[in-house]
Scaffold this motif. Structure first.
Motif, PDB file in Angstrom:
ATOM      1  N   GLY A 181       0.675  -1.631   0.290  1.00 28.27           N
ATOM      2  CA  GLY A 181       0.203  -0.074   0.339  1.00 28.27           C
ATOM      3  C   GLY A 181       0.990   1.078  -0.333  1.00 28.27           C
ATOM      4  O   GLY A 181       0.159   2.165  -0.096  1.00 28.27           O
ATOM      5  N   MET A 182       2.199   0.736   0.219  1.00 28.15           N
ATOM      6  CA  MET A 182       3.042   2.358   0.337  1.00 28.15           C
ATOM      7  C   MET A 182       2.935   3.364  -0.858  1.00 28.15           C
ATOM      8  O   MET A 182       3.243   2.640  -2.108  1.00 28.15           O
ATOM      9  N   GLU A 183       3.621   4.243  -0.609  1.00 25.08           N
ATOM     10  CA  GLU A 183       3.813   4.959  -1.990  1.00 25.08           C
ATOM     11  C   GLU A 183       5.340   5.095  -2.574  1.00 25.08           C
ATOM     12  O   GLU A 183       6.355   4.689  -1.382  1.00 25.08           O
ATOM     13  N   GLN A 184       4.750   4.463  -3.427  1.00 21.92           N
ATOM     14  CA  GLN A 184       6.364   4.988  -4.555  1.00 21.92           C
ATOM     15  C   GLN A 184       6.942   6.182  -5.215  1.00 21.92           C
ATOM     16  O   GLN A 184       6.825   6.698  -5.762  1.00 21.92           O
ATOM     17  N   PRO A 185       8.870   5.794  -4.748  1.00 20.26           N
ATOM     18  CA  PRO A 185       9.299   5.053  -4.143  1.00 20.26           C
ATOM     19  C   PRO A 185       9.031   5.161  -2.748  1.00 20.26           C
ATOM     20  O   PRO A 185       9.458   5.893  -2.166  1.00 20.26           O
ATOM     21  N   PHE A 186       9.568   4.240  -2.401  1.00 15.58           N
ATOM     22  CA  PHE A 186       9.697   3.719  -0.985  1.00 15.58           C
ATOM     23  C   PHE A 186      11.016   3.596   0.151  1.00 15.58           C
ATOM     24  O   PHE A 186      12.081   2.810  -0.607  1.00 15.58           O
ATOM     25  N   TYR A 187      11.263   3.864   0.965  1.00 17.23           N
ATOM     26  CA  TYR A 187      12.601   3.310   1.855  1.00 17.23           C
ATOM     27  C   TYR A 187      11.840   3.138   3.070  1.00 17.23           C
ATOM     28  O   TYR A 187      10.938   3.895   3.492  1.00 17.23           O
TER      29      TYR A 187
END
Ligand code: GP9
Ligand code: MN
Length: 413
Positions: A181-187
């Motif tokens: 579900g995370m907005e990309q790009p992610f760390y």
């Protein structure tokens, strides 16, 4: 005032800014970075066996298609996992006493998640423990993590728990929905938990037998290490299935030792040595560090390296120019690096020497060269002495930054 800072920044710019290019600059630009902090995994289990069985079959295979650093040291002290996090996020040293996550959580830093945020990344930490453990909630907020999935984000019950809490396999499984579900790009940093002292594991989760020595701790260590190895293996499968794998690089790092020198008798038995010398004790502070880039073969890199180097290394991979940053570590993908790794207690490793407890050892043979206390006469000094002074200066500079909150006087722009 911030006058001390001028001398310190000059040192940092001179000693740690290494000019140069590498083919890997920007290789992870706009890719997700998945960082796995592996609880208490030390390098001595890698490519090793117990009762004739491989301890970490997945990690061993991963070496073949990763950049793997086999002389990489943890540099933590009493703050344990949180110290390793501090090192990675700031490329500063933790403190010699206490945990900087507690004592200096509201300082000004120029942290990794903050820099990533300015470069279009979202950042998060996933760890199935109470958010206030190690004061993480406060520190994470200060250094710019967007999201912290703590124990409240997980379904934890008797069946899926052991020792410190949620088992690693369940932790990774339950984390997938957040990751997807995370907005990309992610760390995203994942902190594992099962391989934590006292290394408790149910029989149903143990794929290998414990070791047999006078140390219950060392004995139990191997099955829990294997369990974490399997959890990571399954996680890689899930990443592939979800499609996230191709768009990500995966970084794996051991946070600190799991087996203290209290268990040296059992350790010498396991490593088939007469005794664990002070030299061996330093070499046991190595932890695995992998940079896995899908589609890259990678290589094993044996230069001395440590947790202090992770931040400049990651920024380099992500293609983020960081010449205005102030770090004590260097980008590991350049040919050259700073010429030592300092442990927090003042012990250090150079290409040629290992120094600890006033003794200077030959790094290759492990033999004692001289001792700064006893063997060296008046007017003479140990071959380690010049480096010893440099290491002390560097640790002191780092302490001055933390204790004086000196970065509040510095403009990183
Ligand atoms: C606890 C975990 C383990 O949240 O990070 O802590 P440690 O004792 O290794 O610092
Ligand atoms: Mn830990």
């Amino acid at each position: 005032d911030g006058n001390e800072l001028a001398e310190i920044t000059e040192y940092m710019e001179e000693e740690t800014t290494i000019e140069g290019e590498s083919d890997l600059f920007g290789i992870a630009e706009d890719k997700n970075v998945i960082f796995l902090s592996l609880e208490s995994i030390q390098s001595f289990v890698i490519n090793n066996t117990v009762n004739g069985e491989e301890v970490t079959p997945f990690l061993n295979d991963l070496i073949d298609n990763s950049y793997y650093f086999d002389n990489f040291y943890h540099q933590t002290e009493q703050g344990k996992t949180s110290d390793s996090e501090f090192l990675v996020e700031n490329s500063l040293y933790p403190l010699s006493r206490g945990a900087v996550y507690f004592t200096h959580a509201s300082n000004d830093y120029n942290s990794l998640p903050e820099i990533l945020g300015e470069n279009g990344y979202t950042s998060s930490v996933l760890h199935a423990n109470n958010k206030s453990f190690w004061n993480r909630d406060v520190m994470y907020d200060n250094i710019g993590y967007d999201e912290f999935y703590d124990i409240a984000s997980y379904e934890v019950n008797d069946e899926n728990s052991v020792g410190w809490g949620l088992k690693d396999k369940d932790f990774f499984k339950q984390s997938m929905k957040y990751l997807q579900g995370m907005e990309q790009p992610f760390y995203s940093k994942f902190i594992t938990l099962t391989n934590h002292y006292p290394f408790d594991l149910g029989e149903e989760d143990a794929s290998i037998e414990p070791y047999n020595s006078n140390s219950k701790t060392l004995n139990q260590f191997f099955p829990t290490v294997r369990y974490t190895d399997e959890a990571v293996r399954d996680f890689f499968e899930d990443l592939k299935e979800s499609g996230l794998y191709e768009d990500s690089i995966i970084v794996l790092m051991g946070d600190h030792y799991g087996i203290s020198d209290f268990h040296n008798k059992a350790m010498s038995q396991y490593l088939d040595k007469d005794e664990i010398t002070d030299f061996d004790q330093i070499q046991l502070q190595r932890v695995p560090f992998f940079v896995h880039i899908p589609g890259h073969e990678g290589e094993t890199i044996s230069k001395i390296s440590g947790q202090i180097d992770v931040k400049p290394t990651l920024l380099h991979l992500m293609g983020i120019e960081s010449e205005n940053d102030l770090t004590f570590g260097t980008n590991l993908f350049l040919e050259e690096r700073k010429d030592f790794i300092a442990l927090r207690n003042g012990s250090f490793i150079t290409n040629d020497y290992v120094y600890t407890k006033n003794q200077c050892f030959d790094r290759e043979s492990g033999e004692l060269i001289d001792s700064t206390n006893e063997l060296v006469g008046e007017g003479e000094s140990s071959v380690c002495q010049p480096m010893k002074e440099k290491v002390e200066k560097e640790l002191d500079y780092s302490d001055q930054i933390v204790y004086g909150d000196l970065f509040r006087f510095y403009d990183f722009e």
